[in-house]
Scaffold this active site. Structure first.
Site, PDB file in Angstrom:
ATOM      1  N   CYS A   1       0.770  -1.212   0.067  1.00  0.00           N
ATOM      2  CA  CYS A   1       0.009   0.095   0.080  1.00  0.00           C
ATOM      3  C   CYS A   1       0.879   1.201  -0.082  1.00  0.00           C
ATOM      4  CB  CYS A   1      -0.917   0.058   1.384  1.00  0.00           C
ATOM      5  SG  CYS A   1      -2.061  -1.331   0.930  1.00  0.00           S
TER       6      CYS A   1
ATOM      7  N   SER B   1     -11.302   1.421   3.812  1.00  0.00           N
ATOM      8  CA  SER B   1     -11.162   1.940   2.337  1.00  0.00           C
ATOM      9  C   SER B   1     -11.510   0.959   1.512  1.00  0.00           C
ATOM     10  CB  SER B   1      -9.576   2.189   2.560  1.00  0.00           C
ATOM     11  OG  SER B   1      -8.847   0.947   2.713  1.00  0.00           O
TER      12      SER B   1
ATOM     13  N   HIS C   1      -8.729   3.849  -2.543  1.00  0.00           N
ATOM     14  CA  HIS C   1      -7.345   3.291  -2.430  1.00  0.00           C
ATOM     15  C   HIS C   1      -6.696   2.456  -3.467  1.00  0.00           C
ATOM     16  CE1 HIS C   1      -3.892   2.067  -0.280  1.00  0.00           C
ATOM     17  NE2 HIS C   1      -4.307   1.284   0.445  1.00  0.00           N
TER      18      HIS C   1
END
Length: 396
Positions: free
Chosen positions: A84, A215, A345
């Protein structure tokens, strides 16, 4: 070695979208974000000396395929994947190239085209990169069938609740704030304002996290053009250049596994160490910061990051949200973009979307999201497995 100041001179991004809703492929997303960044900087693609491209889900040279939409000049193009924090990793490597005097103008770009639904493992014939983290977590909490990332952060939230008296409502207030902020962001995947009651009442994913505190998966791209001081002066870009005052990346230390803490397992110690190093290198502290974009993959992680960044003492994160210290009119504005929870995201693009938002904030061009008088900004992006990247920006 020549060490140059590094400036963000151009940024751009696509709207973030729910996967599977349209037929836009990653080369089109890269073209849109990259062209916006070039136009924003007022430079031609021929000025770019290297490109660093981040994505998590894709084949080996997707970075080249995407960037070829901007031009075919033979420059080095490197592909990176750091879960991420992939977008911030691309930014980190591009910044090193400029700061080290190896290039005067570098493109950092991130994109993602994802599958709907929760993240799942892509390769079943080898150990998954989070197995050591999950093994450590299983010694503290029983693993369930809930989506693994949500489970990891929810367990960290449960630990925080048990140790410090933090409440489920305080976590939900973070999500309420970020959904409210995103209503002013035309690039956000979601622009709906939800009440606290709606957030608490949405589907429970893994206690205390409800669906509206998580998210989503997203499609999208974002880009930043970094330049040396010499390049800025030669091209007359001082009026739009934002300085990267300091930037640090930290990977897992022994504390992740030795603390016997779910909070450490999800990266709080990485974030804390990266922030401390950034403060030392920049000569700035959290007290100097006006606006923050941080990694709220789940509402729990935003609260944990308040403490890791030194915005409050350990165990005091709930008080910040209760007092309104992290929204407009408070001490800091955190995630004016809506954050990952509401803006979306797309893993490879997230870090560069954060950079884009903070560049707009420091230029004073964030429209309805503008934080009045912002001159110093902080970015936090984390990926489990793991890497935390913290970046300090300032208006020259």
């Amino acid at each position: 070695m020549t060490v140059s100041k590094v400036y963000v001179v151009g940024v751009g991004m696509t709207p973030f979208r729910k996967p599977g809703r349209d037929e836009i492929d990653y080369p089109e997303m890269v073209r849109e974000a990259g062209k916006k960044a070039l136009d924003d900087a007022g430079v031609a693609y021929s000025a770019i000396e290297q490109a660093v491209v981040g994505y998590v889900y894709g084949d080996s040279t997707c970075g080249q395929r995407g960037v070829y939409e901007l031009g075919l000049t033979g420059i080095p193009i490197s592909n990176v994947n750091n879960n991420c924090s992939t977008g911030s990793t691309a930014l980190f490597l591009a910044r090193q190239l400029v700061q080290g005097g190896l290039a005067d103008c570098v493109l950092a770009l991130g994109f993602e085209k994802m599958q709907p639904g929760s993240l799942t493992a892509q390769f079943g014939d080898r150990e998954q990169p989070l197995m050591r983290h999950l093994a450590a977590l299983s010694e503290l909490y029983e693993l369930t069938a809930a989506p693994m990332a949500a489970q990891m952060f929810a367990d960290a939230g449960r630990e925080h609740m048990a140790k410090y008296g933090t409440t489920a409502e305080q976590f939900a207030r973070i999500a309420e704030k970020n959904h409210r902020h995103s209503a002013n962001n035309p690039y956000a995947q979601f622009q709906t304002i939800y009440s606290l009651e709606e957030i608490l009442g949405s589907t429970m994913i893994h206690e205390p996290l409800t669906k509206l505190q998580c998210s989503p998966t997203s499609d999208g791209a974002a880009a930043a053009i970094l330049a040396s001081e010499r390049f800025v002066n030669e091209h007359g870009l001082a009026d739009r250049a934002i300085e990267i005052a300091a930037q640090e990346m930290v990977t897992d230390t022994t504390a992740t596994f030795d603390d016997r803490s779910a909070i450490s397992i999800v990266g709080a110690q990485m974030s804390k160490l990266a922030a401390q190093r950034v403060y030392q290198k920049s000569g700035l502290t959290i007290a100097d910061v006006d606006v923050i974009e941080l990694h709220d993959c789940f509402s729990v992680n935003e609260l944990l990051t308040y403490e890791a960044l030194g915005m409050c003492g350990e165990g005091e994160g709930g008080g910040l949200i209760d007092r309104g210290d992290t929204t407009y009119g408070g001490r800091w504005v955190v995630n004016p973009s809506g954050g990952l929870i509401s803006k979306g995201h797309p893993l490879g693009a997230t870090g560069l979307a954060q950079c884009t938002e903070l560049t707009w904030q420091l230029r004073g061009t964030a429209d309805a999201r503008q934080v009045p008088g912002a001159t110093v900004a902080l970015q936090h992006n984390i990926g489990l497995g793991g890497a935390a990247v913290v970046t300090m920006y300032k208006k020259p």
